[in-house]
Write a protein that holds these residues in place. Structure first.
Motif, PDB file in Angstrom:
ATOM      1  N   GLU A 188       0.829  -1.215   0.000  1.00 18.88           N
ATOM      2  CA  GLU A 188       0.000   0.000   0.000  1.00 18.88           C
ATOM      3  C   GLU A 188       0.857   1.256   0.000  1.00 18.88           C
ATOM      4  O   GLU A 188       0.505   2.264  -0.624  1.00 18.88           O
ATOM      5  CB  GLU A 188      -0.927  -0.021   1.219  1.00 18.88           C
ATOM      6  N   ARG A 189       2.014   1.226   0.669  1.00 16.50           N
ATOM      7  CA  ARG A 189       2.922   2.377   0.675  1.00 16.50           C
ATOM      8  C   ARG A 189       3.588   2.591  -0.678  1.00 16.50           C
ATOM      9  O   ARG A 189       4.087   3.679  -0.966  1.00 16.50           O
ATOM     10  CB  ARG A 189       4.033   2.180   1.714  1.00 16.50           C
ATOM     11  N   GLY A 190       3.637   1.558  -1.493  1.00 17.81           N
ATOM     12  CA  GLY A 190       4.321   1.652  -2.770  1.00 17.81           C
ATOM     13  C   GLY A 190       5.750   1.174  -2.748  1.00 17.81           C
ATOM     14  O   GLY A 190       6.516   1.453  -3.682  1.00 17.81           O
ATOM     15  N   ASP A 191       6.163   0.443  -1.692  1.00 20.76           N
ATOM     16  CA  ASP A 191       7.507  -0.118  -1.656  1.00 20.76           C
ATOM     17  C   ASP A 191       7.671  -1.112  -2.802  1.00 20.76           C
ATOM     18  O   ASP A 191       6.778  -1.910  -3.090  1.00 20.76           O
ATOM     19  CB  ASP A 191       7.755  -0.826  -0.328  1.00 20.76           C
ATOM     20  N   ALA A 192       8.844  -1.093  -3.436  1.00 20.59           N
ATOM     21  CA  ALA A 192       9.068  -1.955  -4.600  1.00 20.59           C
ATOM     22  C   ALA A 192       9.339  -3.397  -4.200  1.00 20.59           C
ATOM     23  O   ALA A 192       8.943  -4.338  -4.907  1.00 20.59           O
ATOM     24  CB  ALA A 192      10.224  -1.420  -5.431  1.00 20.59           C
ATOM     25  N   VAL A 193      10.045  -3.576  -3.082  1.00 22.12           N
ATOM     26  CA  VAL A 193      10.429  -4.911  -2.627  1.00 22.12           C
ATOM     27  C   VAL A 193      10.396  -4.951  -1.110  1.00 22.12           C
ATOM     28  O   VAL A 193      10.360  -3.908  -0.440  1.00 22.12           O
ATOM     29  CB  VAL A 193      11.857  -5.299  -3.102  1.00 22.12           C
ATOM     30  N   ALA A 194      10.418  -6.148  -0.571  1.00 16.78           N
ATOM     31  CA  ALA A 194      10.729  -6.368   0.838  1.00 16.78           C
ATOM     32  C   ALA A 194      12.043  -7.140   0.886  1.00 16.78           C
ATOM     33  O   ALA A 194      12.353  -7.914  -0.024  1.00 16.78           O
ATOM     34  CB  ALA A 194       9.620  -7.144   1.539  1.00 16.78           C
ATOM     35  N   THR A 195      12.827  -6.915   1.938  1.00 14.45           N
ATOM     36  CA  THR A 195      14.127  -7.564   2.068  1.00 14.45           C
ATOM     37  C   THR A 195      14.279  -8.143   3.465  1.00 14.45           C
ATOM     38  O   THR A 195      13.626  -7.687   4.416  1.00 14.45           O
ATOM     39  CB  THR A 195      15.276  -6.569   1.818  1.00 14.45           C
ATOM     40  N   LEU A 196      15.153  -9.115   3.593  1.00 11.33           N
ATOM     41  CA  LEU A 196      15.491  -9.650   4.908  1.00 11.33           C
ATOM     42  C   LEU A 196      16.771 -10.483   4.798  1.00 11.33           C
ATOM     43  O   LEU A 196      17.204 -10.851   3.709  1.00 11.33           O
ATOM     44  CB  LEU A 196      14.350 -10.484   5.500  1.00 11.33           C
ATOM     45  N   ILE A 197      17.372 -10.747   5.950  1.00 10.08           N
ATOM     46  CA  ILE A 197      18.464 -11.703   6.086  1.00 10.08           C
ATOM     47  C   ILE A 197      17.879 -12.905   6.822  1.00 10.08           C
ATOM     48  O   ILE A 197      17.428 -12.772   7.960  1.00 10.08           O
ATOM     49  CB  ILE A 197      19.655 -11.127   6.882  1.00 10.08           C
ATOM     50  N   ALA A 198      17.853 -14.050   6.176  1.00 13.19           N
ATOM     51  CA  ALA A 198      17.162 -15.209   6.735  1.00 13.19           C
ATOM     52  C   ALA A 198      18.050 -15.950   7.724  1.00 13.19           C
ATOM     53  O   ALA A 198      19.123 -16.432   7.367  1.00 13.19           O
ATOM     54  CB  ALA A 198      16.734 -16.155   5.616  1.00 13.19           C
ATOM     55  N   ALA A 199      17.588 -16.060   8.962  1.00 17.07           N
ATOM     56  CA  ALA A 199      18.312 -16.861   9.947  1.00 17.07           C
ATOM     57  C   ALA A 199      18.213 -18.346   9.610  1.00 17.07           C
ATOM     58  O   ALA A 199      19.141 -19.110   9.874  1.00 17.07           O
ATOM     59  CB  ALA A 199      17.765 -16.590  11.349  1.00 17.07           C
ATOM     60  N   GLU A 200      17.084 -18.752   9.012  1.00 16.51           N
ATOM     61  CA  GLU A 200      16.882 -20.137   8.606  1.00 16.51           C
ATOM     62  C   GLU A 200      16.386 -20.144   7.162  1.00 16.51           C
ATOM     63  O   GLU A 200      15.445 -19.431   6.811  1.00 16.51           O
ATOM     64  CB  GLU A 200      15.873 -20.832   9.512  1.00 16.51           C
ATOM     65  N   TYR A 201      17.013 -20.968   6.334  1.00 13.64           N
ATOM     66  CA  TYR A 201      16.730 -20.952   4.898  1.00 13.64           C
ATOM     67  C   TYR A 201      15.291 -21.342   4.554  1.00 13.64           C
ATOM     68  O   TYR A 201      14.665 -20.696   3.720  1.00 13.64           O
ATOM     69  CB  TYR A 201      17.712 -21.890   4.168  1.00 13.64           C
ATOM     70  N   PRO A 202      14.704 -22.404   5.137  1.00 11.57           N
ATOM     71  CA  PRO A 202      13.423 -22.903   4.616  1.00 11.57           C
ATOM     72  C   PRO A 202      12.205 -22.026   4.888  1.00 11.57           C
ATOM     73  O   PRO A 202      11.136 -22.296   4.340  1.00 11.57           O
ATOM     74  CB  PRO A 202      13.260 -24.258   5.338  1.00 11.57           C
ATOM     75  N   ILE A 203      12.325 -20.996   5.698  1.00 12.84           N
ATOM     76  CA  ILE A 203      11.138 -20.299   6.183  1.00 12.84           C
ATOM     77  C   ILE A 203      10.515 -19.379   5.145  1.00 12.84           C
ATOM     78  O   ILE A 203       9.296 -19.371   4.935  1.00 12.84           O
ATOM     79  CB  ILE A 203      11.474 -19.490   7.455  1.00 12.84           C
ATOM     80  N   TYR A 204      11.314 -18.563   4.458  1.00 15.97           N
ATOM     81  CA  TYR A 204      10.768 -17.374   3.816  1.00 15.97           C
ATOM     82  C   TYR A 204      10.362 -17.533   2.361  1.00 15.97           C
ATOM     83  O   TYR A 204       9.708 -16.661   1.798  1.00 15.97           O
ATOM     84  CB  TYR A 204      11.764 -16.214   3.975  1.00 15.97           C
ATOM     85  N   GLY A 205      10.702 -18.654   1.739  1.00 15.43           N
ATOM     86  CA  GLY A 205      10.251 -18.874   0.375  1.00 15.43           C
ATOM     87  C   GLY A 205       8.744 -18.909   0.266  1.00 15.43           C
ATOM     88  O   GLY A 205       8.168 -18.460  -0.736  1.00 15.43           O
ATOM     89  N   ARG A 206       8.079 -19.404   1.300  1.00 21.05           N
ATOM     90  CA  ARG A 206       6.621 -19.505   1.221  1.00 21.05           C
ATOM     91  C   ARG A 206       5.937 -18.145   1.306  1.00 21.05           C
ATOM     92  O   ARG A 206       4.733 -18.044   1.034  1.00 21.05           O
ATOM     93  CB  ARG A 206       6.101 -20.437   2.316  1.00 21.05           C
ATOM     94  N   TYR A 207       6.682 -17.104   1.644  1.00 15.62           N
ATOM     95  CA  TYR A 207       6.129 -15.747   1.644  1.00 15.62           C
ATOM     96  C   TYR A 207       6.564 -14.955   0.409  1.00 15.62           C
ATOM     97  O   TYR A 207       6.339 -13.746   0.337  1.00 15.62           O
ATOM     98  CB  TYR A 207       6.556 -15.007   2.913  1.00 15.62           C
ATOM     99  N   GLY A 208       7.190 -15.632  -0.542  1.00  9.85           N
ATOM    100  CA  GLY A 208       7.563 -14.983  -1.794  1.00  9.85           C
ATOM    101  C   GLY A 208       8.957 -14.405  -1.828  1.00  9.85           C
ATOM    102  O   GLY A 208       9.323 -13.736  -2.793  1.00  9.85           O
ATOM    103  N   PHE A 209       9.774 -14.664  -0.806  1.00 10.96           N
ATOM    104  CA  PHE A 209      11.154 -14.189  -0.784  1.00 10.96           C
ATOM    105  C   PHE A 209      12.059 -15.205  -1.495  1.00 10.96           C
ATOM    106  O   PHE A 209      11.864 -16.415  -1.372  1.00 10.96           O
ATOM    107  CB  PHE A 209      11.660 -14.018   0.651  1.00 10.96           C
ATOM    108  N   GLY A 210      13.058 -14.681  -2.208  1.00 13.18           N
ATOM    109  CA  GLY A 210      14.064 -15.534  -2.817  1.00 13.18           C
ATOM    110  C   GLY A 210      15.444 -14.991  -2.526  1.00 13.18           C
ATOM    111  O   GLY A 210      15.639 -13.765  -2.467  1.00 13.18           O
ATOM    112  N   PRO A 211      16.453 -15.858  -2.327  1.00 13.60           N
ATOM    113  CA  PRO A 211      17.816 -15.381  -2.068  1.00 13.60           C
ATOM    114  C   PRO A 211      18.382 -14.693  -3.307  1.00 13.60           C
ATOM    115  O   PRO A 211      18.504 -15.309  -4.362  1.00 13.60           O
ATOM    116  CB  PRO A 211      18.583 -16.658  -1.725  1.00 13.60           C
TER     117      PRO A 211
END
Length: 415
Positions: free
Chosen positions: A108-131
């Motif tokens: 809604e704010r118009g951010d182009a992307v979300a970013t993070l540093i994954a502490a555990e690899y398997p978690i964030y792919g299901r939310y649409g994040f890719g390394p």
């Protein structure tokens, strides 16, 4: 049931920090100093918590971040951090609820992307994040490296290296960091507070050891890079030095600066081992040594993860070394950025728009676009893995010609 997901008020901030400490297996103690240092730099409107009978059982934070793109541009990112779920409340969908709320607000704010540093690899792919970037660490056996003939303390290119202190680094570092972001994709912004903490001011989550700072200047006296490093005090039998230099931070904006700083670090008296810290996987370090085998990789892992929220912004924000067109069918189970898009790119610029009539060349989930977005990964490789569907023969190779970069993206910072 009955678990409440909501924002965090100022009066609750200390307990939110305590939950963060517990989630990351640090002692669950929060000092007044930590609260006083962190609170003024925390956007409370973007803190989330999950409460069970008034107690924090999960935490989540986001903040505005700039991330560099291919060609020196930048994107506004929703940087995700401070994610914990108490071990007493796992597998109840708490992270999914917090993530959906945050990503919806970012969209809604118009951010182009979300970013993070994954502490555990398997978690964030299901939310649409890719390394999207990777990091490597080398350990250098100095005696084997073959630099004995270069131990002059003076770079061979006419520049010079001088010692500095934290105050000088806080002055010259931000400009060097911005130049790095203009040359390398994947670099995230550092604000003034981060520079302060990184040079010993403010609250420290670990005991602080003042590092050595070495600044490289070119022949004209202009700073082109710096290194921050610590040394231990280890001696073997017969009074033989066995000291290790550990690099905390090294920014170099020219190849000459990068070569000079690594040569300097590998030529310090008594230092027999150099640990590079987190570096780009294509860092110059191993190959600039007379014997590259003296540098062995001791860590290699994913670093910056990207979740695309606006496909058009992401693909139009970067540059392209070749010319071509692709139609991408992007699947997004969360409904934030899915659709079919046509990309027309050339060294002169790029245009991207939705299309309802053209057939797709490639089809993939939104996480794969995050992985491809900064130019590191190969669409051909992802197709071989079954993560990209090549609808049109040869489209993956065409995508590589457009998207991949000559230098790999790199994120120097954990956040």
């Amino acid at each position: 049931m009955g678990l409440e997901v909501r924002g965090v008020g100022e009066s609750e901030y200390r307990e939110w920090l305590r939950a963060i400490h517990a989630g990351f297996l640090r002692p669950p103690v929060v000092s007044d100093e930590e609260v006083a240092d962190r609170l003024p730099h925390t956007d409370l409107s973007r803190l989330l918590g999950v409460f069970d009978e008034g107690r924090f059982v999960a935490t989540f934070r986001s903040f505005t971040q700039d991330v560099s793109t291919v060609g020196g541009g930048s994107l506004v990112a929703d940087a995700v951090s401070g994610v914990t779920v108490a071990p007493t409340h796992r597998r109840r969908g708490l992270l999914s609820r917090m993530m959906a709320r945050d990503l919806g607000a970012a969209k809604e704010r118009g951010d182009a992307v979300a970013t993070l540093i994954a502490a555990e690899y398997p978690i964030y792919g299901r939310y649409g994040f890719g390394p999207a970037t990777w990091t490597s660490e080398w350990t250098v056996d100095v005696a084997r490296a073959g630099l004995d003939q270069r131990r002059t303390g003076r770079p061979e290119d006419g520049g010079r290296i001088d010692f500095a202190d934290g105050e000088e680094i806080r002055k010259i570092g931000p400009g060097l960091h911005r130049r790095l972001a203009g040359e390398r994709a994947g670099v995230v912004g550092r604000d003034a507070h981060r520079w302060d903490v990184g040079t010993g001011l403010g609250y420290q989550s670990h005991p602080w050891t003042e590092p050595f700072y070495a600044v490289y200047r070119d022949e004209a006296g202009r700073p082109q890079g710096f290194a921050a490093y610590t040394c231990d005090d280890t001696w073997g039998d017969g009074k033989q030095p066995l000291n290790t230099a550990k690099v905390r931070d090294l920014i170099a904006v020219t190849p000459a600066a990068e070569r000079a700083l690594w040569t300097f670090l590998c030529s310090i008296d008594w230092v027999t081992t150099v640990k590079s810290g987190h570096r780009a996987p294509d860092d110059l370090l191993p190959l600039l040594l007379p014997d590259p085998r003296a540098a062995r990789i001791t860590s290699h892992a994913d670093m910056l993860w990207v979740r695309v929220l606006d496909v058009v912004k992401v693909l139009e924000s970067r540059t392209y070394a070749a010319s071509g067109s692709l139609v991408l069918d992007v699947r997004d189970a969360d409904g934030l950025a899915g659709g079919r898009y046509r990309l027309d790119a050339s060294p002169e610029g790029a245009a991207c728009s939705r299309t309802a009539t053209e057939s797709a060349d490639l089809a993939f989930d939104i996480a794969e676009l995050g992985t491809l977005s900064l130019g590191d990964e190969s669409a051909v490789r992802l197709a071989a893995l079954g993560r990209v569907e090549e609808v049109t023969a040869g489209a993956a190779a065409r995508a590589d010609a457009l998207l991949r970069t000559s230098r790999r993206p790199w994120c120097p910072d954990i956040f």
